[in-house]
Scaffold this motif. Sequence first.
Motif, PDB file in Angstrom:
ATOM      1  N   ILE A 268     115.629  77.492   5.957  1.00 45.74           N
ATOM      2  CA  ILE A 268     114.423  76.941   6.575  1.00 45.74           C
ATOM      3  C   ILE A 268     114.670  75.483   6.927  1.00 45.74           C
ATOM      4  CG2 ILE A 268     112.861  78.540   5.420  1.00 45.74           C
ATOM      5  CD1 ILE A 268     112.313  76.432   3.301  1.00 45.74           C
ATOM      6  N   GLY A 269     114.016  75.021   7.973  1.00 42.87           N
ATOM      7  CA  GLY A 269     114.269  73.632   8.334  1.00 42.87           C
ATOM      8  C   GLY A 269     113.489  73.180   9.546  1.00 42.87           C
ATOM      9  N   TRP A 270     113.960  72.091  10.146  1.00 46.53           N
ATOM     10  CA  TRP A 270     113.302  71.447  11.274  1.00 46.53           C
ATOM     11  C   TRP A 270     114.299  71.174  12.392  1.00 46.53           C
ATOM     12  CZ3 TRP A 270     108.069  70.634  11.053  1.00 46.53           C
ATOM     13  CH2 TRP A 270     107.466  70.757   9.791  1.00 46.53           C
ATOM     14  N   TRP A 271     113.846  71.441  13.594  1.00 47.25           N
ATOM     15  CA  TRP A 271     114.544  71.042  14.802  1.00 47.25           C
ATOM     16  C   TRP A 271     113.628  70.119  15.585  1.00 47.25           C
ATOM     17  CZ3 TRP A 271     118.777  73.629  17.829  1.00 47.25           C
ATOM     18  CH2 TRP A 271     119.669  74.305  17.000  1.00 47.25           C
ATOM     19  N   ARG A 272     114.155  69.455  16.581  1.00 47.96           N
ATOM     20  CA  ARG A 272     113.331  68.637  17.459  1.00 47.96           C
ATOM     21  C   ARG A 272     113.870  68.671  18.879  1.00 47.96           C
ATOM     22  NH1 ARG A 272     114.715  62.481  15.232  1.00 47.96           N
ATOM     23  NH2 ARG A 272     116.868  62.370  16.025  1.00 47.96           N
ATOM     24  N   GLU A 273     112.974  68.391  19.813  1.00 51.95           N
ATOM     25  CA  GLU A 273     113.341  68.318  21.224  1.00 51.95           C
ATOM     26  C   GLU A 273     112.750  67.044  21.797  1.00 51.95           C
ATOM     27  OE1 GLU A 273     112.267  71.711  23.516  1.00 51.95           O
ATOM     28  OE2 GLU A 273     113.312  71.005  25.313  1.00 51.95           O
ATOM     29  N   ALA A 274     113.627  66.114  22.154  1.00 55.27           N
ATOM     30  CA  ALA A 274     113.203  64.854  22.746  1.00 55.27           C
ATOM     31  C   ALA A 274     113.143  65.018  24.259  1.00 55.27           C
ATOM     32  CB  ALA A 274     114.183  63.746  22.371  1.00 55.27           C
ATOM     33  N   PRO A 275     112.350  64.189  24.924  1.00 53.58           N
ATOM     34  CA  PRO A 275     112.229  64.287  26.383  1.00 53.58           C
ATOM     35  C   PRO A 275     113.591  64.201  27.070  1.00 53.58           C
ATOM     36  CG  PRO A 275     110.579  62.800  25.500  1.00 53.58           C
ATOM     37  CD  PRO A 275     111.480  63.137  24.368  1.00 53.58           C
TER      38      PRO A 275
ATOM     39  N   PRO B 197     111.872  54.608  17.765  1.00 52.20           N
ATOM     40  CA  PRO B 197     111.442  55.202  19.045  1.00 52.20           C
ATOM     41  C   PRO B 197     112.290  56.414  19.439  1.00 52.20           C
ATOM     42  CG  PRO B 197     111.406  52.829  19.200  1.00 52.20           C
ATOM     43  CD  PRO B 197     112.034  53.149  17.873  1.00 52.20           C
ATOM     44  N   GLU B 198     113.545  56.424  19.078  1.00 48.42           N
ATOM     45  CA  GLU B 198     114.396  57.568  19.418  1.00 48.42           C
ATOM     46  C   GLU B 198     114.086  58.817  18.595  1.00 48.42           C
ATOM     47  OE1 GLU B 198     115.393  54.450  18.627  1.00 48.42           O
ATOM     48  OE2 GLU B 198     117.291  54.489  17.490  1.00 48.42           O
ATOM     49  N   ASP B 199     113.207  58.705  17.623  1.00 49.65           N
ATOM     50  CA  ASP B 199     112.746  59.888  16.889  1.00 49.65           C
ATOM     51  C   ASP B 199     111.616  60.601  17.627  1.00 49.65           C
ATOM     52  OD1 ASP B 199     113.118  57.982  13.886  1.00 49.65           O
ATOM     53  OD2 ASP B 199     114.473  59.540  14.631  1.00 49.65           O
ATOM     54  N   THR B 200     111.136  60.012  18.714  1.00 56.61           N
ATOM     55  CA  THR B 200     110.083  60.642  19.505  1.00 56.61           C
ATOM     56  C   THR B 200     110.556  61.999  20.020  1.00 56.61           C
ATOM     57  OG1 THR B 200     109.093  58.547  20.173  1.00 56.61           O
ATOM     58  CG2 THR B 200     108.702  60.449  21.605  1.00 56.61           C
ATOM     59  N   ALA B 201     109.788  63.033  19.700  1.00 57.30           N
ATOM     60  CA  ALA B 201     110.178  64.400  20.062  1.00 57.30           C
ATOM     61  C   ALA B 201     109.085  65.362  19.633  1.00 57.30           C
ATOM     62  CB  ALA B 201     111.492  64.785  19.367  1.00 57.30           C
ATOM     63  N   VAL B 202     109.201  66.584  20.101  1.00 54.38           N
ATOM     64  CA  VAL B 202     108.429  67.677  19.533  1.00 54.38           C
ATOM     65  C   VAL B 202     109.259  68.246  18.380  1.00 54.38           C
ATOM     66  CG1 VAL B 202     107.367  69.924  19.922  1.00 54.38           C
ATOM     67  CG2 VAL B 202     107.330  68.192  21.733  1.00 54.38           C
ATOM     68  N   TYR B 203     108.634  68.350  17.216  1.00 55.29           N
ATOM     69  CA  TYR B 203     109.318  68.829  16.022  1.00 55.29           C
ATOM     70  C   TYR B 203     108.891  70.264  15.739  1.00 55.29           C
ATOM     71  CZ  TYR B 203     111.191  64.234  15.014  1.00 55.29           C
ATOM     72  OH  TYR B 203     111.900  63.053  15.077  1.00 55.29           O
ATOM     73  N   TYR B 204     109.898  71.092  15.477  1.00 61.68           N
ATOM     74  CA  TYR B 204     109.675  72.517  15.250  1.00 61.68           C
ATOM     75  C   TYR B 204     110.118  72.915  13.848  1.00 61.68           C
ATOM     76  CZ  TYR B 204     109.378  72.744  20.357  1.00 61.68           C
ATOM     77  OH  TYR B 204     109.023  72.564  21.666  1.00 61.68           O
TER      78      TYR B 204
ATOM     79  N   GLN C 106     103.947  67.176  18.091  1.00 63.52           N
ATOM     80  CA  GLN C 106     104.469  65.997  18.793  1.00 63.52           C
ATOM     81  C   GLN C 106     104.495  64.792  17.857  1.00 63.52           C
ATOM     82  OE1 GLN C 106     105.529  65.557  22.208  1.00 63.52           O
ATOM     83  NE2 GLN C 106     106.218  63.599  21.359  1.00 63.52           N
ATOM     84  N   VAL C 107     105.634  64.131  17.826  1.00 65.48           N
ATOM     85  CA  VAL C 107     105.777  62.853  17.129  1.00 65.48           C
ATOM     86  C   VAL C 107     106.158  61.803  18.165  1.00 65.48           C
ATOM     87  CG1 VAL C 107     107.156  61.547  15.464  1.00 65.48           C
ATOM     88  CG2 VAL C 107     106.426  63.883  14.928  1.00 65.48           C
ATOM     89  N   THR C 108     105.365  60.754  18.232  1.00 64.34           N
ATOM     90  CA  THR C 108     105.634  59.674  19.177  1.00 64.34           C
ATOM     91  C   THR C 108     105.738  58.368  18.402  1.00 64.34           C
ATOM     92  OG1 THR C 108     104.407  60.817  20.926  1.00 64.34           O
ATOM     93  CG2 THR C 108     104.855  58.466  21.236  1.00 64.34           C
ATOM     94  N   VAL C 109     106.858  57.681  18.566  1.00 68.71           N
ATOM     95  CA  VAL C 109     107.094  56.420  17.868  1.00 68.71           C
ATOM     96  C   VAL C 109     107.135  55.308  18.908  1.00 68.71           C
ATOM     97  CG1 VAL C 109     108.564  55.167  16.273  1.00 68.71           C
ATOM     98  CG2 VAL C 109     108.436  57.666  16.145  1.00 68.71           C
ATOM     99  N   SER C 110     106.200  54.383  18.794  1.00 74.40           N
ATOM    100  CA  SER C 110     106.120  53.285  19.745  1.00 74.40           C
ATOM    101  C   SER C 110     106.928  52.090  19.235  1.00 74.40           C
ATOM    102  CB  SER C 110     104.677  52.885  19.978  1.00 74.40           C
ATOM    103  OG  SER C 110     104.100  52.401  18.778  1.00 74.40           O
ATOM    104  N   SER C 111     107.469  51.344  20.169  1.00 73.00           N
ATOM    105  CA  SER C 111     108.297  50.184  19.795  1.00 73.00           C
ATOM    106  C   SER C 111     107.454  48.934  19.661  1.00 73.00           C
ATOM    107  CB  SER C 111     109.393  49.978  20.834  1.00 73.00           C
ATOM    108  OG  SER C 111     108.828  49.812  22.110  1.00 73.00           O
TER     109      SER C 111
END
Length: 119
Positions: free
Chosen positions: A34-41, A87-94, A114-119
Amino acid sequence: EVHLVESGGGLVQAGGSLRLSCAASGSTFDDYSIGWWREAPGKEREGVSCISLSDGTYYADSVKGRFTVSSDVAKNMLYLQMNSLKPEDTAVYYCIFAYGDDCSDPTYWGQGTQVTVSS
């Protein structure tokens, strides 16, 4: 059939923290890694962290020392504590379940949060 529902995403400033949760139904954790993936823009999906069937814990190099994956087997819950967000962690996390002893080829996916990290 396995059903996964993520929650806990949102907007956070760089350096902040978020905790993602994943509620699993239709199966226990006994048969899957089990775990987590992510997809950044504009990027391909990538594995972030994994608790393998043999209870090994793995992290992508980009998140080591900042993210912690954990599970509550009794509650069928998976978590991802994310600290020192960038900011580079911004992505949809699955949230994912995968057959076998690693998370490299997920079988089941949640809808994403959705995770959005602002600078």
